[in-house]
Design a protein around this motif. Structure first.
Motif, PDB file in Angstrom:
ATOM      1  N   ARG A 165       1.089  -0.857  -0.014  1.00 21.29           N
ATOM      2  CA  ARG A 165      -0.367  -0.112  -0.194  1.00 21.29           C
ATOM      3  C   ARG A 165       1.315   1.357  -0.027  1.00 21.29           C
ATOM      4  O   ARG A 165       1.512   1.907   0.725  1.00 21.29           O
ATOM      5  CB  ARG A 165      -0.995  -0.026   1.076  1.00 21.29           C
ATOM      6  CG  ARG A 165      -1.977  -1.137   0.825  1.00 21.29           C
ATOM      7  CD  ARG A 165      -2.561  -1.223   1.979  1.00 21.29           C
ATOM      8  NE  ARG A 165      -4.157  -2.199   2.331  1.00 21.29           N
ATOM      9  CZ  ARG A 165      -3.872  -3.339   2.848  1.00 21.29           C
ATOM     10  NH1 ARG A 165      -2.439  -3.449   2.886  1.00 21.29           N
ATOM     11  NH2 ARG A 165      -4.904  -4.263   2.651  1.00 21.29           N
ATOM     12  N   GLU A 166       1.311   1.842  -1.105  1.00 21.16           N
ATOM     13  CA  GLU A 166       2.787   2.777  -1.246  1.00 21.16           C
ATOM     14  C   GLU A 166       2.063   4.469  -1.199  1.00 21.16           C
ATOM     15  O   GLU A 166       0.880   4.455  -2.665  1.00 21.16           O
ATOM     16  CB  GLU A 166       2.702   2.543  -2.434  1.00 21.16           C
ATOM     17  CG  GLU A 166       3.902   3.419  -3.253  1.00 21.16           C
ATOM     18  CD  GLU A 166       5.052   2.642  -4.385  1.00 21.16           C
ATOM     19  OE1 GLU A 166       5.919   2.990  -4.111  1.00 21.16           O
ATOM     20  OE2 GLU A 166       4.201   2.059  -5.127  1.00 21.16           O
ATOM     21  N   PRO A 167       2.160   4.916  -0.595  1.00 21.14           N
ATOM     22  CA  PRO A 167       2.373   6.194  -0.494  1.00 21.14           C
ATOM     23  C   PRO A 167       2.771   6.985  -1.842  1.00 21.14           C
ATOM     24  O   PRO A 167       3.747   6.781  -2.585  1.00 21.14           O
ATOM     25  CB  PRO A 167       2.517   6.867   0.969  1.00 21.14           C
ATOM     26  CG  PRO A 167       3.534   5.910   1.604  1.00 21.14           C
ATOM     27  CD  PRO A 167       3.132   4.451   0.746  1.00 21.14           C
ATOM     28  N   LEU A 168       1.756   7.989  -2.060  1.00 18.11           N
ATOM     29  CA  LEU A 168       2.551   8.965  -3.409  1.00 18.11           C
ATOM     30  C   LEU A 168       2.865   9.936  -3.518  1.00 18.11           C
ATOM     31  O   LEU A 168       1.671  10.651  -2.479  1.00 18.11           O
ATOM     32  CB  LEU A 168       0.704   8.981  -4.545  1.00 18.11           C
ATOM     33  CG  LEU A 168       0.491   7.759  -5.433  1.00 18.11           C
ATOM     34  CD1 LEU A 168      -0.964   7.758  -5.812  1.00 18.11           C
ATOM     35  CD2 LEU A 168       1.487   7.271  -5.706  1.00 18.11           C
ATOM     36  N   ASP A 169       3.904  10.795  -3.203  1.00 16.93           N
ATOM     37  CA  ASP A 169       4.414  12.434  -3.356  1.00 16.93           C
ATOM     38  C   ASP A 169       4.389  12.990  -4.175  1.00 16.93           C
ATOM     39  O   ASP A 169       4.487  12.352  -5.485  1.00 16.93           O
ATOM     40  CB  ASP A 169       5.816  11.946  -2.572  1.00 16.93           C
ATOM     41  CG  ASP A 169       5.713  11.106  -1.330  1.00 16.93           C
ATOM     42  OD1 ASP A 169       4.443  11.383  -0.528  1.00 16.93           O
ATOM     43  OD2 ASP A 169       6.429  10.170  -1.118  1.00 16.93           O
ATOM     44  N   ARG A 265      -2.772   7.082  -1.941  1.00 18.56           N
ATOM     45  CA  ARG A 265      -1.395   5.850  -1.707  1.00 18.56           C
ATOM     46  C   ARG A 265      -2.621   5.228  -3.159  1.00 18.56           C
ATOM     47  O   ARG A 265      -4.138   5.369  -3.784  1.00 18.56           O
ATOM     48  CB  ARG A 265      -2.111   5.265  -0.270  1.00 18.56           C
ATOM     49  CG  ARG A 265      -1.756   4.323  -0.272  1.00 18.56           C
ATOM     50  CD  ARG A 265      -1.949   3.844   1.764  1.00 18.56           C
ATOM     51  NE  ARG A 265      -3.000   3.659   2.070  1.00 18.56           N
ATOM     52  CZ  ARG A 265      -3.804   2.905   3.103  1.00 18.56           C
ATOM     53  NH1 ARG A 265      -2.497   2.596   4.051  1.00 18.56           N
ATOM     54  NH2 ARG A 265      -4.465   2.360   3.235  1.00 18.56           N
ATOM     55  N   ARG A 266      -1.471   4.187  -3.594  1.00 18.12           N
ATOM     56  CA  ARG A 266      -1.989   3.566  -4.270  1.00 18.12           C
ATOM     57  C   ARG A 266      -1.635   1.600  -3.575  1.00 18.12           C
ATOM     58  O   ARG A 266      -0.779   1.378  -2.531  1.00 18.12           O
ATOM     59  CB  ARG A 266      -1.599   3.044  -5.577  1.00 18.12           C
ATOM     60  CG  ARG A 266      -0.151   2.684  -6.127  1.00 18.12           C
ATOM     61  CD  ARG A 266       0.830   3.155  -6.672  1.00 18.12           C
ATOM     62  NE  ARG A 266       2.010   2.801  -7.134  1.00 18.12           N
ATOM     63  CZ  ARG A 266       3.176   2.142  -8.446  1.00 18.12           C
ATOM     64  NH1 ARG A 266       2.100   3.129  -9.684  1.00 18.12           N
ATOM     65  NH2 ARG A 266       4.485   2.462  -7.892  1.00 18.12           N
ATOM     66  N   HIS A 267      -2.384   0.823  -4.142  1.00 19.20           N
ATOM     67  CA  HIS A 267      -1.957  -0.352  -4.162  1.00 19.20           C
ATOM     68  C   HIS A 267      -1.549  -1.227  -5.084  1.00 19.20           C
ATOM     69  O   HIS A 267      -1.637  -1.160  -6.488  1.00 19.20           O
ATOM     70  CB  HIS A 267      -3.344  -1.746  -3.397  1.00 19.20           C
ATOM     71  CG  HIS A 267      -4.535  -1.224  -2.735  1.00 19.20           C
ATOM     72  ND1 HIS A 267      -5.306  -2.188  -1.814  1.00 19.20           N
ATOM     73  CD2 HIS A 267      -4.718  -0.179  -2.100  1.00 19.20           C
ATOM     74  CE1 HIS A 267      -5.369  -2.151  -0.859  1.00 19.20           C
ATOM     75  NE2 HIS A 267      -5.324  -0.488  -1.041  1.00 19.20           N
ATOM     76  N   ILE A 268      -0.354  -1.868  -4.956  1.00 24.26           N
ATOM     77  CA  ILE A 268       0.456  -3.059  -5.924  1.00 24.26           C
ATOM     78  C   ILE A 268      -0.076  -4.324  -5.218  1.00 24.26           C
ATOM     79  O   ILE A 268       0.131  -4.881  -4.500  1.00 24.26           O
ATOM     80  CB  ILE A 268       1.872  -2.538  -5.754  1.00 24.26           C
ATOM     81  CG1 ILE A 268       2.404  -1.276  -5.756  1.00 24.26           C
ATOM     82  CG2 ILE A 268       2.356  -3.336  -7.098  1.00 24.26           C
ATOM     83  CD1 ILE A 268       4.001  -1.214  -6.117  1.00 24.26           C
ATOM     84  N   ASP A 269      -1.018  -5.069  -6.346  1.00 28.89           N
ATOM     85  CA  ASP A 269      -1.537  -5.701  -5.602  1.00 28.89           C
ATOM     86  C   ASP A 269      -1.018  -7.142  -7.194  1.00 28.89           C
ATOM     87  O   ASP A 269      -1.108  -6.728  -8.175  1.00 28.89           O
ATOM     88  CB  ASP A 269      -3.650  -6.050  -6.060  1.00 28.89           C
ATOM     89  CG  ASP A 269      -3.903  -5.074  -5.523  1.00 28.89           C
ATOM     90  OD1 ASP A 269      -3.499  -5.237  -4.304  1.00 28.89           O
ATOM     91  OD2 ASP A 269      -4.646  -5.131  -5.465  1.00 28.89           O
TER      92      ASP A 269
END
Length: 309
Positions: A165-169, A265-269
């Motif tokens: 669950r990756e933040p986006l900056d 935030r995005r999910h990498i699945d």
């Protein structure tokens, strides 16, 4: 005609009675008789005949019973072949990923996946719109896809588990006036030129949310999907961009700042057809992907902690 019916016919030829056949196959006599009737319907000549109290095979029945042995042998060989395929630790496993995930995950998998009893990886990059990731599971054993935090889940036709669950900056030149702030708001960035992905790709929904929160439409001047290219354009003064915190490499000329006020935030699945993990090699790669995700999160979060505040 099916395997079970042929097995019954073979046992009947050897045992000579429906009762004995039923006992041998753990069936009821009525079930044996029913299967024999179904088998007889598929054959134009009689397979059995009465010999006093015994039910025996005709010449045609004996010929089919001999063929049943060959069928059972072939099926047993086929099952053994499938079992070997499913249990092979060094079988081929195909994996596709979008660009930034490929850059982060592929090297870790390659370095950690060598050896004579390791899965043989076949890696591919596939940068597609969000709705197309499930379709890729037809062609690959495993697919890395991404979606925003509050996006709809993947369809039921695929199985999925979250790796990151990756933040986006917000990426901006290190000497940009906004780089002096530890956090940014939509109003801070709304009047800046922007570099975004193409329409249909997950990050566009966050770009739209930033404009909505600032009550103005963002000035989108460039559309570039490849984050390594985006980083160079931002560094050259081409605009601001949203960039993933962990799966893009730090750039010496850039600053990365978290954005308040919108979900960033995005999910990498990892996606796959439900039957794929039946193979031992696929399960091994799935475990290695989750281990690689922990490495990426811990390593890059620590590396950027001083830069993102």
């Amino acid at each position: 005609m099916n395997e079970r019916q042929l097995q019954i016919l073979r046992e009947l030829g050897e045992l000579g009675s429906v009762t004995a056949t039923a006992e041998a196959l753990l069936m009821t006599p009525s079930a044996v008789s029913q299967q024999l009737r179904l088998l007889q319907r598929s054959v134009p000549v009689p397979l059995t005949e009465r010999d006093g109290r015994r039910l025996v095979l005709t010449d045609a029945g004996e010929a089919l019973a001999r063929a049943a042995i060959e069928v059972e042998t072939a099926l047993a060989k086929a099952r053994h072949t499938v079992e070997e395929f499913v249990d092979r630790p060094d079988a081929d496993v195909s994996l596709a990923a979008f660009h930034s995930a490929a850059a982060a995950f592929f090297p870790l998998l390659v370095r950690g996946g060598t050896g004579p009893r390791r899965p043989r990886l076949a890696l591919a990059d596939e940068d597609v719109a969000q709705e197309h990731f499930p379709r890729l599971t037809r062609d690959y054993d495993l697919v890395l896809g991404h979606r925003l935090d509050h996006a709809p889940p993947w369809p039921d036709s695929v199985a999925a588990s979250t790796l990151l669950r990756e933040p986006l900056d917000v990426a901006l030149p290190a000497d940009h006036p906004l780089a002096a702030k530890r956090r940014l708001t939509p109003r801070d960035v709304a009047d800046q030129p922007w570099i975004t992905v193409h329409d249909g790709f997950p990050l566009m929904a966050t770009i739209d949310a930033i404009g909505a929160a600032a009550n103005r439409q963002l000035d989108i001047v460039h559309r570039i999907n490849e984050f390594t290219v985006v980083a160079e354009v931002v560094a050259a003064g081409g605009g601001l961009a949203l960039m993933p915190r962990w799966t893009t490499r730090p750039h010496p000329a850039l600053a990365f700042r978290p954005l308040s006020g919108v979900h960033t935030r995005r999910h990498i699945d990892v996606l796959h057809r439900p039957e794929r993990p039946a193979r031992r090699a696929v399960r091994t790669v799935l475990r290695e992907l989750h281990r690689a995700a922990r490495t990426i999160r811990d390593r890059d979060a620590h590396a950027r902690s001083g830069d993102t505040g």
